[in-house]
Enzyme design. Structure first.
Site, PDB file in Angstrom:
ATOM      1  N   HIS A 121      38.930  10.530  40.502  1.00 61.38           N
ATOM      2  CA  HIS A 121      39.732   9.306  40.424  1.00 61.38           C
ATOM      3  C   HIS A 121      40.066   8.899  38.980  1.00 61.38           C
ATOM      4  O   HIS A 121      39.943   7.717  38.611  1.00 61.38           O
ATOM      5  CB  HIS A 121      39.011   8.167  41.154  1.00 61.38           C
ATOM      6  CG  HIS A 121      38.866   8.381  42.634  1.00 61.38           C
ATOM      7  ND1 HIS A 121      39.775   9.099  43.380  1.00 61.38           N
ATOM      8  CD2 HIS A 121      37.908   7.966  43.522  1.00 61.38           C
ATOM      9  CE1 HIS A 121      39.397   9.097  44.657  1.00 61.38           C
ATOM     10  NE2 HIS A 121      38.265   8.441  44.769  1.00 61.38           N
ATOM     11  N   HIS A 147      42.683   2.550  46.909  1.00 57.98           N
ATOM     12  CA  HIS A 147      41.375   2.870  47.483  1.00 57.98           C
ATOM     13  C   HIS A 147      40.788   1.708  48.291  1.00 57.98           C
ATOM     14  O   HIS A 147      39.621   1.337  48.109  1.00 57.98           O
ATOM     15  CB  HIS A 147      40.418   3.287  46.367  1.00 57.98           C
ATOM     16  CG  HIS A 147      39.397   4.297  46.770  1.00 57.98           C
ATOM     17  ND1 HIS A 147      38.417   4.013  47.692  1.00 57.98           N
ATOM     18  CD2 HIS A 147      39.200   5.566  46.402  1.00 57.98           C
ATOM     19  CE1 HIS A 147      37.659   5.082  47.843  1.00 57.98           C
ATOM     20  NE2 HIS A 147      38.112   6.042  47.071  1.00 57.98           N
ATOM     21  N   GLU A 167      43.615   7.421  51.913  1.00 60.57           N
ATOM     22  CA  GLU A 167      44.242   7.467  50.592  1.00 60.57           C
ATOM     23  C   GLU A 167      45.398   8.455  50.602  1.00 60.57           C
ATOM     24  O   GLU A 167      45.187   9.667  50.625  1.00 60.57           O
ATOM     25  CB  GLU A 167      43.201   7.892  49.553  1.00 60.57           C
ATOM     26  CG  GLU A 167      41.989   6.992  49.511  1.00 60.57           C
ATOM     27  CD  GLU A 167      40.740   7.730  49.033  1.00 60.57           C
ATOM     28  OE1 GLU A 167      40.703   8.153  47.867  1.00 60.57           O
ATOM     29  OE2 GLU A 167      39.799   7.900  49.834  1.00 60.57           O
TER      30      GLU A 167
HETATM   31  C1  BGC Z   1      36.274  10.342  47.609  1.00 59.85           C
HETATM   32  C2  BGC Z   1      34.805  10.294  47.876  1.00 59.85           C
HETATM   33  C3  BGC Z   1      34.175   9.299  46.938  1.00 59.85           C
HETATM   34  C4  BGC Z   1      34.845   7.966  47.132  1.00 59.85           C
HETATM   35  C5  BGC Z   1      34.474   6.900  46.151  1.00 59.85           C
HETATM   36  C6  BGC Z   1      36.813   8.993  47.866  1.00 59.85           C
HETATM   37  O1  BGC Z   1      38.174   8.972  47.623  1.00 59.85           O
HETATM   38  O2  BGC Z   1      36.939  11.306  48.374  1.00 59.85           O
HETATM   39  O3  BGC Z   1      34.216  11.548  47.733  1.00 59.85           O
HETATM   40  O4  BGC Z   1      32.807   9.197  47.102  1.00 59.85           O
HETATM   41  O5  BGC Z   1      36.212   8.094  46.982  1.00 59.85           O
HETATM   42  O6  BGC Z   1      33.199   6.628  45.982  1.00 59.85           O
END
Ligand code: BGC
Length: 348
Positions: A102, A176, A314
Site C-alpha cells: 500500500h 481501503h 479494493e
Molecule cells: C491486504 C491485506 C492487508 C490489509 C491491510 C489488504 O489490502 O490485501 O493483506 O493485511 O490490506 O492490513
C-alpha cells in the site's frame, strides 16, 4: 460541515468534513483521505455506520490497518519492494516483510490531503489533492494526485482518481474501507453474501505476492459468481486460503478495464437487508476478509474488531503488476493522465 478533528504530533491540524446526500452520510478526514464513518439506512430507515474506524487521530496514526484510507502510490504488494522501469531498478519503502504494501511506510493513507468541498447540480463532494515528490517512498516522478469523493442524489459514493507525473512511474490507487453492513463493531460478516463477477483470480505465494498465474475460480472457494456467504468456504483447507488466513486475493474482473464504471460486486447483509454494489473501471478487485483483525483495536462503536468483522473490496490494478509483464500495465508517463473510477451504491 468542516471541524477540527485533532492534531498530528508536529501540530498539523487535521480536519473532518461531514457530507450527506440521497440518504448517505459520510465523514472524511484530511489525514489519509480517510472515510471515518459512512452511514446508510436499512429497510426500516434505521441508520448504521457500516465502515470501520477510530474516534481519534492518535489511533489512526498509531495503529490503523488502513481503515477507510486512500491508498497509493501502489495498492497492495510489490514483491521485494522493487521494480524495474525503462531499465532502471527502483527500491521502495518496504513495510510488509520483504515487500512494499500500500505505498510503503509513508503511503497516501498517512499524508495530509488538501480538501475542497464542492456542490455540483444535485451532487455534493470533496476534492482531495496531494503532490507526492519525486523519490517519495522510492517511487520515481513527482506525482500530482486528485481524488474526488462525490455523494450523488441517489446516495451513491463515487470516487474519481486522477494523477499525472513528470517522469515515468507506476500508479495504482484505491480506497481501503472495511465494510460491515450490519454496523461496525457488530461482529462477524461471515453471514454477508458476496457476489463477484469474475471467472478468474490471481493466486499468491506464501508472502501474498501473485505467482503470475490467472487461475479459474470454477470448483474452488474463490467462486463468487453466484452470491455466496463469506463464511461458506472461508475455512476450506485450501492452500491459497491458508496463505492468507482467509480471502485476501485479487479477482480478475470479467468486465475489467473499462472507461465507464461497470458493476462488479455486490455485498449483502441478509439480516439488515443493507446491500452495497461496487462498480469500477479497474481490471481487478482485492477481496480481503479482515483476516488480520485480531481483537486489539477498538472502533468508533467502542467495541473491539476481531477476525472476519469486516471485508474490503479494493478496486485496483493487479498486485505486483510492475514485476509481472503479462498483467495489465500500471505505467504512467509524462503527458498521460491516470484515471480510475469506483462507484458504491447502497440499497436493499
Ligand atoms: C491486504 C491485506 C492487508 C490489509 C491491510 C489488504 O489490502 O490485501 O493483506 O493485511 O490490506 O492490513
Amino acid at each position: 460541515m468542516k471541524e477540527l478533528f485533532g492534531k498530528l504530533a508536529d501540530g498539523t491540524e487535521i480536519h473532518r468534513w461531514s457530507l450527506e446526500n440521497g440518504g448517505t452520510r459520510i465523514k472524511v478526514l484530511s489525514y489519509g483521505g480517510i472515510v471515518q464513518t459512512l452511514e446508510i439506512p436499512d429497510a426500516k430507515g434505521t441508520y448504521a455506520n457500516v465502515s470501520l474506524g477510530f474516534d481519534t487521530i492518535e489511533e489512526y496514526v498509531a495503529s490503523s490497518p488502513y481503515f477507510g484510507a486512500l491508498i497509493g502510490r501502489y495498492g497492495n504488494r510489490l514483491g521485494e519492494g522493487r521494480f524495474v522501469l525503462d531499465g532502471e531498478t527502483y527500491q521502495l519503502s518496504v513495510n510488509d516483510g520483504d515487500n512494499s504494501l500500500h505505498g510503503g511506510a509513508g503511503g497516501f493513507d498517512k499524508v495530509v490531503w488538501e480538501v475542497e468541498p464542492f456542490e455540483k447540480g444535485s451532487d455534493v463532494g470533496l476534492c482531495l489533492s496531494y503532490t507526492s515528490v519525486d523519490g517519495e517512498m522510492g517511487y520515481p516522478g513527482t506525482l500530482d494526485v486528485k481524488v474526488t469523493y462525490t455523494l450523488t442524489e441517489r446516495g451513491e459514493w463515487r470516487i474519481d482518481y486522477e494523477a499525472t507525473t513528470d517522469r515515468a512511474t507506476v500508479v495504482n490507487l484505491t480506497s481501503h474501507v472495511y465494510w460491515n453492513l450490519a454496523g461496525e463493531g457488530s461482529g462477524s460478516v461471515h453471514d454477508h453474501e458476496l457476489e463477484i463477477a469474475a471467472g478468474r483470480y490471481t493466486p499468491v505465494d506464501s508472502g501474498l505476492i501473485p505467482t503470475g498465474e490467472l487461475a479459474e475460480v470454477e470448483g474452488t472457494p474463490f467462486d463468487f459468481r453466484r452470491a455466496k456467504a463469506i463464511g461458506a468456504d472461508v475455512r476450506a483447507a485450501d492452500e491459497q486460503l491458508l496463505h492468507a488466513k482467509g480471502f485476501d486475493h485479487n479477482w480478475v474482473l470479467d468486465k475489467g478495464g473499462t472507461t465507464e464504471p461497470e458493476p462488479v460486486a455486490t455485498l449483502r447483509d441478509p439480516a439488515s437487508g443493507r446491500a452495497l454494489t461496487v462498480a469500477t473501471t479497474e481490471p481487478g478487485m482485492q477481496f480481503y476478509s479482515g483476516n488480520f483483525l485480531d481483537g486489539t483495536l477498538v472502533g468508533t462503536s467502542g467495541r473491539a474488531y476481531r477476525q472476519g468483522d469486516a471485508v474490503c473490496l479494493e478496486t485496483q490494478a493487479f498486485p505486483d503488476s510492475p514485476n509481472k509483464p503479462a498483467f495489465p500495465s500500471t505505467v504512467l508517463r509524462p503527458g498521460q493522465v491516470y484515471h480510475s473510477t469506483t462507484v458504491h451504491s447502497f440499497g436493499m
